[in-house]
Design a protein around this motif. Structure first.
Motif, PDB file in Angstrom:
ATOM      1  N   ILE A 350       0.834  -1.207   0.000  1.00 39.66           N
ATOM      2  CA  ILE A 350       0.000   0.000   0.000  1.00 39.66           C
ATOM      3  C   ILE A 350       0.866   1.253   0.000  1.00 39.66           C
ATOM      4  CG2 ILE A 350      -1.722   1.321   1.305  1.00 39.66           C
ATOM      5  CD1 ILE A 350      -2.875  -1.345   2.249  1.00 39.66           C
ATOM      6  N   SER A 351       1.907   1.253   0.849  1.00 44.81           N
ATOM      7  CA  SER A 351       2.699   2.489   0.912  1.00 44.81           C
ATOM      8  C   SER A 351       3.532   2.677  -0.342  1.00 44.81           C
ATOM      9  CB  SER A 351       3.563   2.533   2.172  1.00 44.81           C
ATOM     10  OG  SER A 351       4.299   1.367   2.301  1.00 44.81           O
ATOM     11  N   THR A 352       3.905   1.578  -1.030  1.00 49.38           N
ATOM     12  CA  THR A 352       4.592   1.726  -2.316  1.00 49.38           C
ATOM     13  C   THR A 352       3.665   2.425  -3.312  1.00 49.38           C
ATOM     14  OG1 THR A 352       5.801  -0.313  -1.908  1.00 49.38           O
ATOM     15  CG2 THR A 352       5.806   0.510  -4.156  1.00 49.38           C
ATOM     16  N   LEU A 353       2.390   1.995  -3.318  1.00 48.80           N
ATOM     17  CA  LEU A 353       1.432   2.633  -4.225  1.00 48.80           C
ATOM     18  C   LEU A 353       1.262   4.113  -3.870  1.00 48.80           C
ATOM     19  CD1 LEU A 353      -1.285  -0.176  -4.473  1.00 48.80           C
ATOM     20  CD2 LEU A 353       0.472   0.454  -6.148  1.00 48.80           C
ATOM     21  N   ILE A 354       1.150   4.388  -2.560  1.00 42.56           N
ATOM     22  CA  ILE A 354       0.985   5.786  -2.148  1.00 42.56           C
ATOM     23  C   ILE A 354       2.199   6.614  -2.545  1.00 42.56           C
ATOM     24  CG2 ILE A 354       0.698   7.355  -0.184  1.00 42.56           C
ATOM     25  CD1 ILE A 354      -0.869   5.190   1.227  1.00 42.56           C
ATOM     26  N   SER A 355       3.400   6.043  -2.338  1.00 49.42           N
ATOM     27  CA  SER A 355       4.586   6.852  -2.653  1.00 49.42           C
ATOM     28  C   SER A 355       4.725   7.039  -4.157  1.00 49.42           C
ATOM     29  CB  SER A 355       5.850   6.257  -2.037  1.00 49.42           C
ATOM     30  OG  SER A 355       6.105   4.997  -2.583  1.00 49.42           O
ATOM     31  N   MET A 356       4.241   6.047  -4.941  1.00 52.67           N
ATOM     32  CA  MET A 356       4.235   6.249  -6.395  1.00 52.67           C
ATOM     33  C   MET A 356       3.329   7.412  -6.767  1.00 52.67           C
ATOM     34  SD  MET A 356       4.304   2.306  -7.636  1.00 52.67           S
ATOM     35  CE  MET A 356       3.785   2.500  -9.331  1.00 52.67           C
ATOM     36  N   ALA A 357       2.176   7.479  -6.087  1.00 53.39           N
ATOM     37  CA  ALA A 357       1.242   8.567  -6.348  1.00 53.39           C
ATOM     38  C   ALA A 357       1.865   9.895  -5.937  1.00 53.39           C
ATOM     39  CB  ALA A 357      -0.058   8.341  -5.591  1.00 53.39           C
ATOM     40  N   MET A 367      10.045   4.532  -2.914  1.00 49.27           N
ATOM     41  CA  MET A 367      10.315   3.552  -1.876  1.00 49.27           C
ATOM     42  C   MET A 367      11.650   2.892  -2.194  1.00 49.27           C
ATOM     43  SD  MET A 367       8.817   1.952   0.703  1.00 49.27           S
ATOM     44  CE  MET A 367       7.103   2.357   0.418  1.00 49.27           C
ATOM     45  N   SER A 368      12.615   3.025  -1.309  1.00 52.69           N
ATOM     46  CA  SER A 368      13.908   2.413  -1.597  1.00 52.69           C
ATOM     47  C   SER A 368      13.894   0.973  -1.110  1.00 52.69           C
ATOM     48  CB  SER A 368      15.025   3.194  -0.896  1.00 52.69           C
ATOM     49  OG  SER A 368      14.942   2.988   0.485  1.00 52.69           O
ATOM     50  N   PHE A 369      14.840   0.195  -1.609  1.00 56.54           N
ATOM     51  CA  PHE A 369      14.955  -1.194  -1.190  1.00 56.54           C
ATOM     52  C   PHE A 369      15.209  -1.250   0.315  1.00 56.54           C
ATOM     53  CE2 PHE A 369      17.474  -4.980  -0.350  1.00 56.54           C
ATOM     54  CZ  PHE A 369      16.595  -5.942  -0.837  1.00 56.54           C
ATOM     55  N   GLY A 370      16.017  -0.301   0.792  1.00 55.15           N
ATOM     56  CA  GLY A 370      16.332  -0.261   2.219  1.00 55.15           C
ATOM     57  C   GLY A 370      15.085  -0.098   3.073  1.00 55.15           C
ATOM     58  N   VAL A 371      14.210   0.816   2.637  1.00 53.02           N
ATOM     59  CA  VAL A 371      12.978   1.061   3.399  1.00 53.02           C
ATOM     60  C   VAL A 371      12.098  -0.185   3.375  1.00 53.02           C
ATOM     61  CG1 VAL A 371      10.851   2.407   3.483  1.00 53.02           C
ATOM     62  CG2 VAL A 371      13.017   3.553   3.078  1.00 53.02           C
ATOM     63  N   ALA A 372      12.011  -0.823   2.194  1.00 48.95           N
ATOM     64  CA  ALA A 372      11.192  -2.029   2.071  1.00 48.95           C
ATOM     65  C   ALA A 372      11.722  -3.119   2.995  1.00 48.95           C
ATOM     66  CB  ALA A 372      11.200  -2.516   0.625  1.00 48.95           C
ATOM     67  N   PHE A 373      13.021  -3.294   2.977  1.00 51.03           N
ATOM     68  CA  PHE A 373      13.637  -4.313   3.818  1.00 51.03           C
ATOM     69  C   PHE A 373      13.381  -3.998   5.293  1.00 51.03           C
ATOM     70  CE2 PHE A 373      17.210  -5.983   6.258  1.00 51.03           C
ATOM     71  CZ  PHE A 373      17.151  -7.311   5.874  1.00 51.03           C
ATOM     72  N   MET A 374      13.551  -2.708   5.636  1.00 54.83           N
ATOM     73  CA  MET A 374      13.336  -2.293   7.021  1.00 54.83           C
ATOM     74  C   MET A 374      11.904  -2.584   7.452  1.00 54.83           C
ATOM     75  SD  MET A 374      12.886   1.500   8.457  1.00 54.83           S
ATOM     76  CE  MET A 374      11.241   1.379   7.791  1.00 54.83           C
ATOM     77  N   ALA A 375      10.948  -2.296   6.546  1.00 52.76           N
ATOM     78  CA  ALA A 375       9.538  -2.486   6.897  1.00 52.76           C
ATOM     79  C   ALA A 375       9.248  -3.951   7.202  1.00 52.76           C
ATOM     80  CB  ALA A 375       8.640  -1.989   5.764  1.00 52.76           C
TER      81      ALA A 375
END
Lengths: 406, 232
Positions: A350-357, A367-375
């Motif tokens: 969801i947050s990837t979609l929001i950040s794309m918007a 959304m960076s890979f680091g943030v995704a991994f952290m999440a």
């Protein structure tokens, strides 16, 4: 032990599937928490990127000699009463400084421009020395920069920022056209390449550049900003700043003990000020979002306690049949982590979609890979943390009592 | 050495200031392929003895060897391994996992064994279900089975690990008498096949299936004698 992971995962999946509503509701807390955390970090990264982009035009290795410091809390009246920067100090600085690679001068004020019936108002006019391109990121896209002799003779030639060019010349090439700046006629000799804006707010493309001598000839009076821009090797900037300060004190004839009556500005000042703001806003944001994760975690812990209680008998059976403490503990831990990790994954999507918007409509934030991994790591961590106490409670149950539990 | 060797077993609970001697010096040995029933009124220490023999609990003092292994002083996890490998439980209330199929329920001890591959587990579990005549109920869940069928799944689960003893606690207590007799016939059959069975019950006609009866009273063995069947 490996086989137990899969076995426990299977138990967890069956268990969560049989309590779909409960699982979804519990996971939602984590979904929200992860959305908050990952969006927050994505936004901070986005603002960071924006800041770095904006900083490029200032030049990392540049020192700006000016009357006013960019940041600071010095007394306004003291600063106000400082003498103007004498731009002809530029040559002296170049001569006396060991570090200076190039020294350019820049004066600025606003003016209204017009070409035929089209006009552009409140445009920044910079009067600069011929070597200005050496100390800045301006790039000539069409035409050419002015020459030394045009500067010396005060020729009325101008280079337009890309926005200005678009406004005054919606179609067609502006080069060699005559425009008015106030009441003075200028010949357009070039158009600058697009530079973008500073932190998304102030456009660098609504400026025009004319020779410094021309500026001095046309615009009298003390108003407007004046800077001497000294380009030095980036890694020696602190030493260069000290040297420059000495040179300026000599040129200004300041006695020892007298305070500097000039400011030496650098990109760093922005950086420090920005870091402070970022830390304050980002830190607060992170604490708030972390709290939402904590709330989600408490929800998980609560449900896991209920689950352990409900399944007391099952735990008794499993123990009677030979399950060890760690196997029972693993079963409930994996269940908790499965809820949070799935919640985290959904939150991440969801947050990837929001950040794309956001990056499409507001500003570049991806959304960076680091943030995704952290999440994902964070959500699994919340599961581990929240599941630990209930899982231990289940693992410690006495099989006799558990088998008798109604 | 006997399969089960118990000497001077004490289990003492502290209830406030008074001390309750649930087991008060029990000595007992059970041989391979014996069929023993344990009887006694409530409070006699019958359940406590069963919990100890089932390695669900440890004694306050005394010796307890199971298949030559000293289990009296083992910790929780070591006892779990012994239960997994040496003991098959059959409970009064069946204690099947309600959300799992018969096959999964029977596989459970093999899963906790940890050394058996998934394919072998399946095969062994189907084998055990076949022995209790439930080969056609492999993918049924407990709520789709009758009481007798549930208890037969539980017996299959007790058998599947080839345990040293099968420990049945009131196995017919929740069944009607006809189904109860069917289950007891199953135990008799398993005994003939060479299994060691310990039966805890308070019903004389159930106990009569065994070849030896141990009667407890006040935490002590009051009677330890062969049954009629045992004398035959």
């Amino acid at each position: 032990m490996k086989s137990f992971f899969w076995e426990n995962l299977r138990i967890a999946l069956t268990e969560l599937w049989s309590h779909k509503t409960r699982s979804i509701l519990t996971g939602t807390g984590i979904v929200i928490g992860i959305i908050a955390v990952s969006l927050m970090s994505t936004l901070i990264n986005g603002v960071d990127g924006l800041f770095e982009d904006s900083m490029k035009f200032l030049g990392r290795g540049n020192l700006y000699v000016e009357k006013w410091p960019w940041f600071g809390d010095d007394d306004w009246w003291t600063l106000r009463n400082r003498p103007q920067i004498e731009l002809d100090m530029a040559d002296e600085i170049k001569e006396r400084s060991e570090y200076a690679l190039a020294v350019a001068a820049d004066r600025m004020r606003t003016a209204n421009l017009s070409y035929k019936e089209l006009s552009a108002e409140n445009i920044y006019i910079h009067g600069v020395t011929t070597n200005y391109p050496e100390v800045s990121t301006v790039d000539v896209e069409f035409g050419r920069f002015f020459t030394e002799s045009e500067d010396r003779t005060g020729s009325q030639v101008v280079l337009l920022g890309s926005e200005v060019a678009k406004t005054l010349f919606p179609q067609g090439n502006p080069v060699d056209k005559m425009i008015f700046a106030g009441s003075k006629r200028f010949r357009v000799i070039g158009v600058l390449a697009e530079m973008g804006s500073f932190m998304g707010a102030f456009s660098n493309d609504t400026q025009v550049i004319i020779p410094l001598a021309t500026f001095n000839k046309i615009f009298h009076g003390p108003w407007g900003r004046r800077s001497i821009i000294v380009k030095v090797p980036e890694h020696l900037i602190e030493d260069a700043k000290e040297e420059l300060r000495g040179v300026l004190r000599v040129l200004r004839g300041l006695k020892p003990g007298e305070e500097d009556n000039f400011a030496i500005n650098q990109q760093n000042a922005f950086r420090q000020s920005y870091q402070g703001i970022k830390l304050a806003i980002g830190g607060t944001g992170m604490i708030i979002t972390a709290l939402s994760l904590l709330v989600g975690g408490i929800g998980i812990a609560n449900i896991m306690f209920v689950s352990v209680k409900e399944r007391t008998r099952e735990i008794g059976v499993r123990k009677a049949l030979g399950a060890t403490r760690s196997q029972i503990q693993g079963q409930f831990l994996i269940e908790a982590m499965l809820i949070t990790a799935s919640g985290g994954l959904v939150g991440l999507i969801i947050s990837t979609l929001i950040s794309m918007a956001i990056s499409k409509f507001i500003f570049p934030a991806s959304m960076s890979f680091g943030v995704a991994f952290m999440a994902i790591a964070l959500s699994a961590g919340v599961g581990l943390f929240a599941g630990l106490a209930p899982a231990r409670k289940g693992a410690k149950l006495d099989p006799i009592d558990a088998l008798r539990y109604e | 050495m006997s399969l089960i060797q118990v000497k001077d077993l004490y289990k003492i609970y502290q209830m406030g200031n008074s001390e309750v001697r649930a087991l008060d010096g029990v000595s007992l040995s059970i041989e391979q392929n014996e069929y023993v029933s344990i009887m006694g009124p409530s409070g006699s220490g019958k359940s406590t003895l069963m919990n100890l023999l089932g390695c669900l609990d440890t004694p306050t003092s005394g010796e307890f060897f199971m298949d030559g292994i000293d289990v009296a002083t083992m910790d929780d996890d070591a006892l779990a391994h012994i239960r997994n490998k040496k003991i098959g439980f059959v409970f009064q209330t069946f204690n099947l996992l309600p959300k799992s199929t018969s096959l999964r329920n029977v596989e459970l001890p093999l899963i906790y064994n940890g050394e058996i591959k998934a394919a072998d587990r399946r095969e062994m579990a189907i084998g055990a279900l076949t022995r209790v005549n439930l080969a056609d109920r492999v993918s049924h869940k407990p709520n789709e089975l009758s009481g007798g069928q549930r208890q037969r799944v539980a017996v299959a689960r007790a058998l599947v690990n080839n345990p040293a003893i099968i420990l049945a606690d009131e196995p017919t207590g929740n069944l009607d008498s006809k189904t109860g007799e069917e289950i007891m016939a199953l135990f008799d059959e398993l005994h003939k096949q060479g299994n060691t069975i310990i039966l805890v019950t308070h019903e004389e006609h159930i106990a009569a299936h065994a070849s030896r009866v141990v009667r407890l009273l006040d935490g002590k063995i009051a009677v330890d004698e062969p049954t009629q069947r045992g004398e035959k």
